[in-house]
Design a protein around this motif. Structure first.
Motif, PDB file in Angstrom:
ATOM      1  N   PHE A 282       0.831  -1.205   0.000  1.00  0.00           N
ATOM      2  CA  PHE A 282       0.000   0.000   0.000  1.00  0.00           C
ATOM      3  C   PHE A 282       0.867   1.258   0.000  1.00  0.00           C
ATOM      4  O   PHE A 282       0.587   2.218  -0.741  1.00  0.00           O
ATOM      5  N   CYS A 283       1.925   1.282   0.806  1.00  0.00           N
ATOM      6  CA  CYS A 283       2.817   2.442   0.812  1.00  0.00           C
ATOM      7  C   CYS A 283       3.537   2.600  -0.517  1.00  0.00           C
ATOM      8  O   CYS A 283       3.796   3.733  -0.969  1.00  0.00           O
ATOM      9  N   THR A 284       3.852   1.499  -1.175  1.00  0.00           N
ATOM     10  CA  THR A 284       4.463   1.570  -2.509  1.00  0.00           C
ATOM     11  C   THR A 284       3.527   2.226  -3.501  1.00  0.00           C
ATOM     12  O   THR A 284       3.929   3.120  -4.270  1.00  0.00           O
ATOM     13  N   LEU A 285       2.270   1.817  -3.505  1.00  0.00           N
ATOM     14  CA  LEU A 285       1.300   2.405  -4.424  1.00  0.00           C
ATOM     15  C   LEU A 285       1.015   3.859  -4.065  1.00  0.00           C
ATOM     16  O   LEU A 285       0.843   4.709  -4.960  1.00  0.00           O
TER      17      LEU A 285
ATOM     18  N   ARG B 104       2.205  10.253 -10.664  1.00  0.00           N
ATOM     19  CA  ARG B 104       1.194  10.403 -11.717  1.00  0.00           C
ATOM     20  C   ARG B 104      -0.099   9.791 -11.233  1.00  0.00           C
ATOM     21  O   ARG B 104      -0.108   8.848 -10.436  1.00  0.00           O
ATOM     22  N   LYS B 105      -1.183  10.306 -11.726  1.00  0.00           N
ATOM     23  CA  LYS B 105      -2.505   9.809 -11.362  1.00  0.00           C
ATOM     24  C   LYS B 105      -3.461  10.129 -12.499  1.00  0.00           C
ATOM     25  O   LYS B 105      -3.253  11.110 -13.237  1.00  0.00           O
TER      26      LYS B 105
ATOM     27  N   ALA C 124      -7.340   8.556  -7.072  1.00  0.00           N
ATOM     28  CA  ALA C 124      -5.978   8.477  -7.605  1.00  0.00           C
ATOM     29  C   ALA C 124      -5.679   7.128  -8.238  1.00  0.00           C
ATOM     30  O   ALA C 124      -4.695   7.002  -8.977  1.00  0.00           O
ATOM     31  N   VAL C 125      -6.510   6.128  -7.968  1.00  0.00           N
ATOM     32  CA  VAL C 125      -6.272   4.789  -8.508  1.00  0.00           C
ATOM     33  C   VAL C 125      -7.563   4.259  -9.125  1.00  0.00           C
ATOM     34  O   VAL C 125      -8.664   4.617  -8.700  1.00  0.00           O
ATOM     35  N   LYS C 126      -7.409   3.418 -10.105  1.00  0.00           N
ATOM     36  CA  LYS C 126      -8.496   2.649 -10.705  1.00  0.00           C
ATOM     37  C   LYS C 126      -8.162   1.174 -10.489  1.00  0.00           C
ATOM     38  O   LYS C 126      -7.298   0.626 -11.169  1.00  0.00           O
ATOM     39  N   VAL C 127      -8.849   0.576  -9.561  1.00  0.00           N
ATOM     40  CA  VAL C 127      -8.476  -0.743  -9.060  1.00  0.00           C
ATOM     41  C   VAL C 127      -9.216  -1.826  -9.834  1.00  0.00           C
ATOM     42  O   VAL C 127     -10.424  -1.703 -10.100  1.00  0.00           O
TER      43      VAL C 127
ATOM     44  N   TYR D 201      12.483   9.518 -12.174  1.00  0.00           N
ATOM     45  CA  TYR D 201      12.024  10.104 -13.418  1.00  0.00           C
ATOM     46  C   TYR D 201      10.552   9.810 -13.608  1.00  0.00           C
ATOM     47  O   TYR D 201      10.108   8.694 -13.454  1.00  0.00           O
ATOM     48  N   ILE D 202       9.809  10.831 -13.989  1.00  0.00           N
ATOM     49  CA  ILE D 202       8.368  10.705 -14.162  1.00  0.00           C
ATOM     50  C   ILE D 202       8.035  11.225 -15.552  1.00  0.00           C
ATOM     51  O   ILE D 202       8.098  12.428 -15.803  1.00  0.00           O
TER      52      ILE D 202
END
Length: 722
Positions: free
Chosen positions: A254-257, A264-265, A290-293, A593-594
């Motif tokens: 979860f912290c990674t995500l 980016r989102k 922020a996420v599409k699960v 880098y993003i």
């Protein structure tokens, strides 16, 4: 009597009785069958069971229905089994039907559990010996009852036509006292009963459960409610698995995500093996828009449970791009949906081939090598793939042949076996990414008691793939002193590979002392900048359980003692724009880098490769030493914190490691590691004088300590097996 028999017999026995009572047409009758052989042993035992319900004692806790459903092969004592044969005609009218051949055999009796073709009628003493040796001794015991082996044609078998007659195979089998199933082998029957016990099913509870379905238990983790099966701690193949011991794993992912959402989102996220859906529910509930699960599972029961858990947490369920209207109906007045979750039911490999994702988490049962190719096939550029491997028996060198089959590497049990397991998984991930023309950047790797978690970032392009493939090397491990070093690059065969090892065991010991392990990942296992962002996210979301672990990973990535290192606040992040690429930098010059587009420019790829080459100097040293493994017998070792200070004062990089609570990660060779440990150890009998010795030693200069450690090299080499 016929009506009573049809009401109380098992389904299979009902059919057999119906076949006996219903006369068959003349064309269907077998010519060789005699008129008085119409009553089969199965029907005889069935009629005896229906007419004599008091032959076997009943369970005290079971309902009365269980007594009539229990098969005649299930008895408490051997005497109860003999009663089926030695009953007088005055007690039961079915005695003549049970032993219909007794008219012609005088005092001879037939076995009630064997057909006439298998065991003919015999004298009393011979029948008793038959019941004891063939049926009672190989029975299966359960709660005071014995499930004896039965040779009657109770199981439906396919008839074989031989000439003009029809013959059916009469196989031995057991009747389950709990579910009335028929099982042929005794070992399978023992496992069948054991599964009933693990699921909490006894005879009484099973009968009650057949009428009312047990309710699922609701657990709560990280403010997320999840329904689990009553037997979630000991699941079966058709059940959804929920392991409370994997809470640390779920929080790390979860912290990674959460750290990735700062780049980016919205992110397309996939939980390839949902089970109860707890991980995907936490993503959608705490990260919001922020996420599409997407939660996937191949098991139909798991998909149903995931949908119920989504409704329980007020989340909309989307199936095949169509929202389910039932989710809105399940909400009470005044409540709103917190987000949308797409639930799919298909094979994980197929789903990852069909769709592209920014974040993929793989947590199959056992090894994950079968899904790595599909995961890197459609992962977006700079996306993250997290892999959880639970096949610790092979990774921790308990099943070396399995590790060779799954990962293609040679492995032995060493003092650093946990880090060895992490590098094996990273090497497998790097090879799978290289096959898809992608490289990897390892963000972190964790190996704990129950799992090995590896999180990598995908870098698109053959250049990145080649750079990652070069970091897969073999390891030379000395089996005598456990010194280790990665094999040098190059294709030329060396005459004496033992020269690469810092130790001199090959020259002083007879025979071959070193082996070749691998291939393994030889580069860094941690990204300091990403770990700092994970620490900030853990504090932001109130995940206190993993903050200590993340701090240890940060110290380990820097190879710095905790007393000399402080975690910077997230306010030190600076954002810059370079050629349409957003760059986040920290005080430790770590760069993430993003890309705003689909691909990075060639200039940014070149810069990232140069960055990777310059970071090699600051990488943490590979592997660690266990201070107890190299302790001296009869000597008191210094405290671990003090020993870290001694190594640091001697000019070596040093830190603790999460792989081993008593492990020391350092770039010092093993000979100097042992010499410094020997120098600051005191004899056991002096005990309290250790502090004075350490205080006097602290007055020496760093140069004198290094010189002394080099001078003691010969003395330490003679004490390799302390």
């Amino acid at each position: 009597m016929e009506n009573m028999a049809e009401e109380e017999l098992l389904p299979l026995e009902k059919e057999e009785v119906a076949q006996v009572l219903t006369p068959a047409p003349d064309s269907a009758r077998v010519p060789a069958a005699a008129p008085d052989s119409a009553v089969t042993p199965a029907s005889a035992s069935a009629l005896a069971l229906a007419q004599a319900p008091a032959l076997s004692p009943s369970l005290a806790s079971a309902p009365e229905e269980a007594e009539s459903k229990r098969h005649i092969s299930i008895q408490r004592q051997l005497a109860d089994l003999e009663k089926l044969v030695f009953e007088t005609e005055g007690d039961f009218d079915s005695t003549s039907s049970l032993n219909c051949d007794n008219l012609d055999t005088g005092n001879k009796q037939a076995c009630p559990l064997c057909p006439k073709e298998k065991f003919r009628a015999c004298n009393t003493h011979k029948l008793r010996r038959h019941l004891q040796n063939l049926h009672w001794k190989i029975s299966v015991e359960f709660e005071g009852f014995r499930m004896c082996i039965c040779h009657l044609p109770c199981r439906p078998v396919k008839p074989n036509i031989i000439g003009e007659q029809i013959s059916s195979k009469m196989g031995a089998h057991y009747h389950c006292i709990i579910c009335s199933a028929t099982i042929t082998r005794r070992t399978d029957m023992l496992g069948h009963v054991r599964r009933h016990v693990n699921k909490g099913e006894t005879k009484s509870s099973y009968i009650v459960a057949s009428t009312t379905k047990p309710s699922n238990e609701i657990l709560k983790e990280a403010e997320t409610d999840v329904q689990v099966c009553p037997n979630y701690s000991v699941p079966q193949k058709t059940d959804s698995y929920f392991n409370p011991k994997m809470k640390l794993n779920r929080q790390l992912i979860f912290c990674t995500l959460a750290a990735l959402t700062e780049e980016r989102k919205p992110l397309e996220c996939l939980d390839a093996f949902g089970a109860t859906g707890i991980m995907g529910l936490q993503w959608a509930k705490h990260l919001g828009n922020a996420v599409k699960v997407t939660i996937n599972d191949l098991n139909e029961n798991s998909v149903t449970l995931i949908q119920e858990n989504c409704h329980l947490n007020k989340l909309k369920v989307v199936l095949d791009s169509k929202e389910m209207k039932e989710s809105d109906d399940n909400l009470e007045e005044g409540e709103e949906n917190l987000g949308n979750i797409k639930v799919t039911k298909m094979d994980a490999n197929v789903l990852m081939h069909l769709r592209s994702f920014d974040f993929i988490h793989l947590d199959p049962f056992g090894t994950s090598v079968n899904y790595l190719d599909s995961a890197f096939r459609n992962i977006r550029n700079l996306g993250i793939v997290s892999v959880t491997s639970t096949d610790i028996s092979s990774l921790y060198a308990k099943a070396q042949h399995v590790a060779r089959r799954h990962y293609g590497c040679n492995i032995v049990r060493t003092e650093y076996y946990k880090e060895l397991a992490a590098r094996i998984v990273v090497a497998a991930v790097a090879r799978a990414a290289a096959r898809c023309n992608k490289g990897i950047e390892v963000l972190f790797a964790v190996a704990l008691e129950h799992f090995v978690l590896v999180v990598v970032r995908a870098l698109r392009g053959p250049t990145s793939a080649d750079e990652a493939a070069k970091k897969i090397q073999y390891l030379i491990h000395c089996q005598w002193c456990e010194e280790r070093i990665f094999q040098k690059d190059g294709n030329m065969v060396e005459e004496n590979p033992y020269r690469q090892l810092p130790c001199n065991c090959h020259g002083s010991m007879p025979g071959k002392t070193a082996i070749e392990l691998g291939p393994l990942w030889s580069s860094s296992l941690f990204n300091t900048g990403f770990l700092k962002r994970m620490l900030y996210e853990s504090v932001h979301h109130g995940l206190d359980d993993i903050q200590t672990l993340i701090k240890t990973l940060i110290f380990e990535s820097e190879c710095t003692p905790q007393s000399q290192f402080s975690v910077h606040a997230p306010s030190n992040f600076n954002k810059q724009e370079e050629n349409g690429v957003s760059v986040k930098t920290t005080d430790d010059t770590t760069t993430d880098y993003i890309t705003q587009g689909k691909r990075k420019s060639n200039e940014m790829i070149t810069n990232s490769v140069k960055k990777q080459k310059t970071d090699v100097i600051t990488e943490h040293p590979p592997f660690y030493y266990n201070i107890h493994r190299h302790s001296i017998k009869g000597m008191n070792m210094p405290k671990l914190k003090k020993f870290l200070c001694y190594l640091s004062q001697a000019g070596f990089r040093v830190s603790r490691t999460h792989f081993d609570p008593m492990g020391v990660r350092t770039d010092a060779p093993l000979i100097q590691f042992k010499s410094i440990l020997l120098k600051y150890s005191t004899p056991t009998y002096t005990g309290g004088q250790s502090e004075g010795h350490v205080q006097s030693a602290s007055e020496d200069t760093v140069a004198n300590r290094v010189e002394m450690s080099v001078n003691d090299k010969s003395e330490a080499s003679s004490c390799r097996r302390w």
